[in-house]
Scaffold this active site. Sequence first.
Site, short mmCIF file in Angstrom:
data_model
loop_
_atom_site.label_atom_id
_atom_site.label_comp_id
_atom_site.label_asym_id
_atom_site.label_seq_id
_atom_site.Cartn_x
_atom_site.Cartn_y
_atom_site.Cartn_z
N LYS A 6 -0.82 -7.04 -7.76
CA LYS A 6 -1.15 -8.34 -7.17
C LYS A 6 -2.59 -8.70 -7.53
CE LYS A 6 -1.92 -9.06 -2.75
NZ LYS A 6 -3.30 -9.64 -2.79
N ASP A 7 -3.47 -7.72 -7.40
CA ASP A 7 -4.86 -7.92 -7.78
C ASP A 7 -4.99 -7.59 -9.26
OD1 ASP A 7 -6.06 -8.44 -5.03
OD2 ASP A 7 -4.98 -6.58 -4.72
N HIS B 197 0.84 -1.21 0.00
CA HIS B 197 0.00 0.00 0.00
C HIS B 197 0.87 1.25 0.00
CE1 HIS B 197 -2.75 -2.95 2.13
NE2 HIS B 197 -3.58 -2.47 1.21
N GLN C 104 -18.10 -6.55 -2.12
CA GLN C 104 -17.17 -7.40 -2.85
C GLN C 104 -16.84 -8.68 -2.09
OE1 GLN C 104 -14.14 -4.16 -2.85
NE2 GLN C 104 -12.67 -5.80 -2.64
#
Lengths: 282, 282
Positions: free
Chosen positions: A148-149, A37, A61
């Site tokens: 990563k996502d 982050h 989500q």
Amino acid sequence: MRTITDPAEFQSLCLDWRAKGVRLGFVPTMGYFHDGHLSLMDAARAETDRLAVSIFVNPTQFGPSEDLAAYPRDMERDTALARERGADVLFTPSPEAMYQGPEVWVDVPEVSRHLCGASRPGHFRGVATVVAKLLLLAMPHLAVFGEKDRQQLAVIRTMARQLFIPTIIKGHSIVREADGLAMSSRNVYLSADERAMAPMIHRGLTALRDDLAAGERDVKTLLARLRERYGRTLPLGEVDYVEIVHPETMTPLSMVTGPAVAAVAVRLGRARLIDNIELTPS
Amino acid sequence: MRTITDPAEFQSLCLDWRAKGVRLGFVPTMGYFHDGHLSLMDAARAETDRLAVSIFVNPTQFGPSEDLAAYPRDMERDTALARERGADVLFTPSPEAMYQGPEVWVDVPEVSRHLCGASRPGHFRGVATVVAKLLLLAMPHLAVFGEKDRQQLAVIRTMARQLFIPTIIKGHSIVREADGLAMSSRNVYLSADERAMAPMIHRGLTALRDDLAAGERDVKTLLARLRERYGRTLPLGEVDYVEIVHPETMTPLSMVTGPAVAAVAVRLGRARLIDNIELTPS
């Protein structure tokens, strides 16, 4: 650094900046910050005049059997870290403020179909909807998301482009622990044994890339070898999926003939961990 | 007046205006202008510094058996009328420019459920998606929509509010022919006999309002009388629906105890005509 919980107040501040020609960078997050982050904040800060960070654990989500209630939170530590990292405003809305009145959904069905979208029905509809809302509140010059996502990034890029949201969507490379494990807020779920084994997720992906470099182009063969390797090196893990997909549409490929992404999801104890690697056949 | 077909060029012009503090009014249309459209332009013009008008016959809001190909078009006349009415920019994109790449949809399921949403599956998803795109391209201070398409207005209001689009959505009252028929581009489909009968659609709604004023609050009774009246006065017509609904959520009511809307759709020859009236029990 200002902390704002009211969407209207956040939007008013950001639109005011836009009207003054201030270039705003934005990092939407679910909080519980790690170095991943923080690197997104640095990347946004480097290209803009002001930095907005949001923390919102978005209920839409998460599936009904997923970890919404257990998702790790530490607002005090996160606030201190965002301030240290140079955020000008931290936006921390409530679910009620983000979802009020009759339902509105933003859906990106094709890009959401495979990988995590297949394992987590409704997940990317929740992601696309909340990120559309956050981008329209902040109306930033630039927003940064972690690679990563990877499928999430593809969904958001598609959503922002198709809806003509005037924001540059920037992906930032995965930040890893020294042993290669991709940083994730969900890594706290791992037991010591699971944590020791977790770097094998990334190791498998680099081995796949090596197989590709050695000349293997057939996806079935590459993935069979990866599954076999995970069976050997990740005995505590359960593979959710291993796939090789197109880098933008996230649709599975049968041969690697151009840029592609190998993506995996593995359940390891209480954690479901994802990772991916870019492939470029030489 | 500039005519622009390229979305990026239109957005750049509008964002430039916004950055300069210019208040932009916007009227999105499907063209083939009548006085209803022109009154929307006047309403937008009255409250803003610049006026943008778009003409886009949006394919995604037409069902497979609907009148997309036949929908009336007259770009030359429309261009002249928009110029006369003081538009500063006319945006006329192609379907390919508005829909490129993997699909993205904006859906407002609850408000879309009844009335036209029930008769035209997917219609309001197409409307919500294209209006979201148009609003995000123009990013106007104010956008004006006609109240004839009452459910459309409710869908757009909900969409804009829930997605935090920083635009005031304004409804403009229905413009009618001298005999009461609501103006519509689809009125050109009517034969002489059908046209002579068409004002009865509105006449039925005012009679319903009179019944309410006389003390009848029960929706079943009010609608039964309306159907009976349409049977008598509109013999060429076929009622698609008659409903009394909540003015914001568009959900059917059983008793009229507060503000409500009576809405109807009638097939008359080739045309499917809609109309509505506001109800306020005294």
